[in-house]
Design a protein around this motif. Structure first.
Motif, PDB file in Angstrom:
ATOM      1  N   PHE B  79      28.554 129.709  71.817  1.00 36.43           N
ATOM      2  CA  PHE B  79      29.342 128.171  72.301  1.00 36.43           C
ATOM      3  C   PHE B  79      30.205 127.844  71.112  1.00 36.43           C
ATOM      4  O   PHE B  79      31.347 127.631  71.303  1.00 36.43           O
ATOM      5  N   PHE B  82      33.013 130.194  70.520  1.00 37.85           N
ATOM      6  CA  PHE B  82      34.207 130.103  71.478  1.00 37.85           C
ATOM      7  C   PHE B  82      35.100 129.140  71.454  1.00 37.85           C
ATOM      8  O   PHE B  82      36.052 129.085  71.603  1.00 37.85           O
ATOM      9  N   ILE B  83      34.527 127.805  70.940  1.00 36.35           N
ATOM     10  CA  ILE B  83      35.124 126.677  70.526  1.00 36.35           C
ATOM     11  C   ILE B  83      36.242 126.872  69.133  1.00 36.35           C
ATOM     12  O   ILE B  83      37.155 126.349  69.150  1.00 36.35           O
ATOM     13  N   SER B 127      25.526 129.303  74.423  1.00 36.64           N
ATOM     14  CA  SER B 127      26.469 128.845  75.619  1.00 36.64           C
ATOM     15  C   SER B 127      25.551 128.730  76.803  1.00 36.64           C
ATOM     16  O   SER B 127      26.059 127.763  77.678  1.00 36.64           O
ATOM     17  N   LEU B 130      24.231 125.321  76.104  1.00 33.31           N
ATOM     18  CA  LEU B 130      25.200 124.322  75.597  1.00 33.31           C
ATOM     19  C   LEU B 130      26.340 123.777  76.523  1.00 33.31           C
ATOM     20  O   LEU B 130      26.741 122.826  76.856  1.00 33.31           O
ATOM     21  N   SER B 131      26.680 125.122  77.069  1.00 35.18           N
ATOM     22  CA  SER B 131      27.902 124.947  78.108  1.00 35.18           C
ATOM     23  C   SER B 131      27.570 124.225  79.385  1.00 35.18           C
ATOM     24  O   SER B 131      28.462 123.935  80.054  1.00 35.18           O
ATOM     25  N   LYS B 132      26.216 123.991  79.443  1.00 34.32           N
ATOM     26  CA  LYS B 132      25.837 123.360  80.913  1.00 34.32           C
ATOM     27  C   LYS B 132      25.469 122.119  80.645  1.00 34.32           C
ATOM     28  O   LYS B 132      25.134 121.300  81.487  1.00 34.32           O
ATOM     29  N   LEU B 133      25.626 121.510  79.412  1.00 39.28           N
ATOM     30  CA  LEU B 133      25.534 119.893  79.037  1.00 39.28           C
ATOM     31  C   LEU B 133      26.558 119.202  79.939  1.00 39.28           C
ATOM     32  O   LEU B 133      27.654 119.492  80.011  1.00 39.28           O
ATOM     33  N   PRO B 135      28.149 115.304  80.737  1.00 34.67           N
ATOM     34  CA  PRO B 135      28.694 114.408  79.690  1.00 34.67           C
ATOM     35  C   PRO B 135      27.326 113.245  79.393  1.00 34.67           C
ATOM     36  O   PRO B 135      27.331 112.926  78.310  1.00 34.67           O
ATOM     37  N   ILE B 138      25.400 114.666  76.943  1.00 34.83           N
ATOM     38  CA  ILE B 138      25.978 114.695  75.472  1.00 34.83           C
ATOM     39  C   ILE B 138      25.894 113.430  74.875  1.00 34.83           C
ATOM     40  O   ILE B 138      25.611 113.273  73.643  1.00 34.83           O
ATOM     41  N   HIS B 169      34.844 116.140  66.657  1.00 33.86           N
ATOM     42  CA  HIS B 169      34.005 117.008  67.159  1.00 33.86           C
ATOM     43  C   HIS B 169      33.149 117.763  66.191  1.00 33.86           C
ATOM     44  O   HIS B 169      32.286 118.187  66.295  1.00 33.86           O
ATOM     45  N   LEU B 172      29.658 116.542  65.871  1.00 36.62           N
ATOM     46  CA  LEU B 172      28.950 116.944  66.958  1.00 36.62           C
ATOM     47  C   LEU B 172      28.248 118.287  67.017  1.00 36.62           C
ATOM     48  O   LEU B 172      27.145 118.487  67.219  1.00 36.62           O
ATOM     49  N   TYR B 173      28.760 119.141  65.912  1.00 33.72           N
ATOM     50  CA  TYR B 173      28.185 120.364  65.732  1.00 33.72           C
ATOM     51  C   TYR B 173      26.645 120.674  65.247  1.00 33.72           C
ATOM     52  O   TYR B 173      25.986 121.216  65.927  1.00 33.72           O
ATOM     53  N   LEU B 175      24.668 118.628  65.993  1.00 40.57           N
ATOM     54  CA  LEU B 175      23.856 118.166  67.018  1.00 40.57           C
ATOM     55  C   LEU B 175      23.819 119.103  67.989  1.00 40.57           C
ATOM     56  O   LEU B 175      22.563 119.330  68.424  1.00 40.57           O
ATOM     57  N   PHE B 176      24.475 119.748  68.180  1.00 42.22           N
ATOM     58  CA  PHE B 176      24.528 120.995  69.294  1.00 42.22           C
ATOM     59  C   PHE B 176      23.698 121.983  68.725  1.00 42.22           C
ATOM     60  O   PHE B 176      22.706 122.621  69.479  1.00 42.22           O
TER      61      PHE B 176
END
Lengths: 395, 395
Positions: B79, B82-83, B127, B130-133, B135, B138, B169, B172-173, B175-176
């Motif tokens: 995840f 990719f970002i 991912s 995380l990619s399924k969170l 808004p 988040i 952002h 945020l890392y 936290l992810f």
């Protein structure tokens, strides 16, 4: 209509309007058929269902813009509302359900229809796009602004400097709000002066997404019935569109003399010329009565305005009731005895009964003989020197 | 195995291990069949495909834990990858495609298999959650930590205090990353000492989600071949699992004497007793050769270790080549002439040719007669006094 007239209409009463040259370009493009009508965004938070005169100040300007042929888009912030209040002021307020938000939004529209032609406006719920953002979208959005610039916002700065907690989701809000403008391709955003930071940030976010940034219009802050803070649902110092006519009249009669001029200007849109200034300063009681009458007329009609004025004057003999009487905010029906205990006008139920027997308690200029239930705006006199205004709030 | 032994194994070489009492409780619960094996999380960033000795330090500890019967979970941070890199160090690096990430992850597993029994480990791609969170998810996640606490992290604090931009952002890392532990219900997280802040934050996020927080194990930082910075792909001072045996040997031979002890300790897990200390200080060249031999043996085998040692010693007569020779990092095949021009050993192609004719250029102790292509770790001598180590990096 020529550009000068348009600018004059837009600028009336606003506290900020910029960048003017960007507005002129957009407007000329519209006149030259190079684009459609300018899109004006106004955000509404549906977390509490009452619009008040503070909102009216912006809605009135929206009405002007609507008359100029602009496209008005009301953004109902149901995404925000569903999540809860970010400012930390009312942390414990439960999150609203989708149904509650929809319900509140519906009452909003009814209220807005008192000012704007709602057949011609667009209503958008921001959950329609914000709730569909992916984590990748959110990271993209948050990569467009820095922490330090976000902490320049007045309230964040103060809290940060005083070591009060700012939770990370709070700084996401201005970004989500900005994304509304990106999604809607807003040309103009309008709101209270306290939105200046957010609106300016929004311009940059729009640019970062490759869009032409919005023109900013902010309206001056209307001070509430407490005479100190901006009129706001959070401070319970507001005069609501939905107030009953008598309550609306009474609340306006209770504002401080220093505020009369700003209400004439911002709510009634009156020119503050020498004549009006003299009238207000020489006869504030009368100026206020006139103000109250005009505002009730605005939200009801002339007949009702006359009726409540007469009613009010009947119960409230001129000059007898002091301007600076204590104010009690009534949220639900309470007995007069309970209220007088709360404001320390009586120290016990015994004292209350003694005063009743002495015929020393007057409500709306009428002596009372028993403990009665209060459920509307009411003026209370206890003995010769104690005055209390009970103002009803619906919430 | 009794608890004391377990604790001894865990504590060996670690820089942090806490809270011990929480670990003991978890472990006793496991022994008493009140729960399954302890879940150990190790995060790997698949943005570049090379594992190096810095990772080995943590993987070795994971191996210990695997031997103790713990469940090892390698989290491939696809995840994040990719970002793109959040630290701003390599802003322009393009985002990786899903295919590149998958490809990199595959090579990671091959490399990890040199240390761990990969049949028994779990591989998870972050991912997947995380990619399924949404808004809303988040916002919930970001509501659990404050700006000021986030800005306590060393690198953020420094950048903030020096008015360098921190984009939103970026905060945020952590936290992810913390959410990975929430999702996986990690009991233990292990990583380099520079992860201490993130791991501690993760404990709080787990608590905020109603989970038992993870126990933290951090490993000391291994300094890279530059002798200054932590071994890292970003600094290109690393010795990779996938280095060819000769390059690996040569790179280890090029580390600074002060680092020898830490490599014995952290990579070879050797007890640093008086005998070893004396050996290192009295004969660093020999100590380094032994170190290089043992590490190549670890990643290849004894035969290859012997072969590259002999080869190395053949081209590199004892003491002739100075420890502090200039180092050149080789990324792709280059001609020796181009390299010598870059490091200013020659000032022109003419000078290069003149030196060739004078038989003044030696490569791996052999005089060269023509401009040759360099594609591996190589030791160069120009004239009597100029020494250059060319270290090959695969990337």
């Amino acid at each position: 209509m020529n550009l000068d007239n348009v600018l004059e209409i837009i600028k009336k009463n606003v506290s900020h309007f910029f960048p003017e040259e960007e507005f002129i370009k957009k407007y000329n493009d519209f006149l030259n058929n190079k684009r459609g009508p300018l899109r004006v965004k106004y955000g509404a938070d549906p977390s509490r269902p009452d619009l008040h005169l503070g909102h009216y100040v912006s809605l009135k300007k929206l009405k002007d813009l609507q008359n100029l042929g602009f496209e008005i888009i009301i953004v109902i912030g149901d995404f925000t509302a569903f999540i809860g209040d970010p400012t930390g002021r009312s942390k414990t307020r439960p999150k609203l359900s989708k149904e509650e938000v929809q319900e509140n939004a519906k009452t909003y529209l009814n209220q807005i229809s008192k000012v704007l032609d709602i057949e011609k406006i667009k209503i958008e719920f921001n959950s329609n796009w914000l709730s569909k953002l992916t984590p990748y979208d959110i990271i993209e959005l948050t990569s467009k602004y820095t922490i330090s610039r976000m902490l320049e916002r007045e309230d964040f700065k103060n809290r940060f400097n005083e070591n009060e907690s700012i939770y990370i989701h709070e700084i996401l809000y201005p970004l989500f709000q900005a994304y509304d403008s990106v999604f809607l391709k807003a040309d103009i955003e309008i709101g209270g002066e306290d939105q200046l930071f957010n609106f300016t940030l929004t311009r940059e976010i729009q640019k970062a997404y490759g869009q032409e940034p919005q023109v900013i219009i902010t309206m001056p802050i209307l001070i509430g019935t407490d005479g100190k803070l901006k009129m706001s649902k959070s401070y319970d110092n507001y005069i609501a569109f939905n107030d009953e006519a008598f309550d609306m009249f009474g609340k306006i009669m209770s504002i401080r003399d220093e505020l009369i001029e700003s209400y004439y200007k911002l709510v009634l849109y009156q020119e503050i010329d020498e004549e009006l200034k003299t009238f207000i300063s020489e006869n504030p009681r009368m100026a206020k009565e006139n103000l109250a009458y005009e505002i009730v007329k605005l939200f009801y009609n002339e007949e009702i305005a006359k009726k409540v004025r007469d009613e009010f004057n009947k119960v409230f003999k001129y000059k007898e009731f002091p301007e600076d009487a204590i104010i009690y905010e009534l949220r639900e029906p309470e007995t007069i005895c309970d209220i007088l205990l709360k404001v320390n006008f009586v120290s016990s139920k015994n004292e209350f009964r003694r005063l009743l027997n002495q015929k020393a308690i007057k409500i709306n200029n009428q002596v009372i003989n028993e403990n009665i239930l209060i459920n509307q705006t009411t003026f209370v006199k206890v003995g010769k020197h104690k005055f209390l205004k009970i103002l009803k709030h619906d919430n």
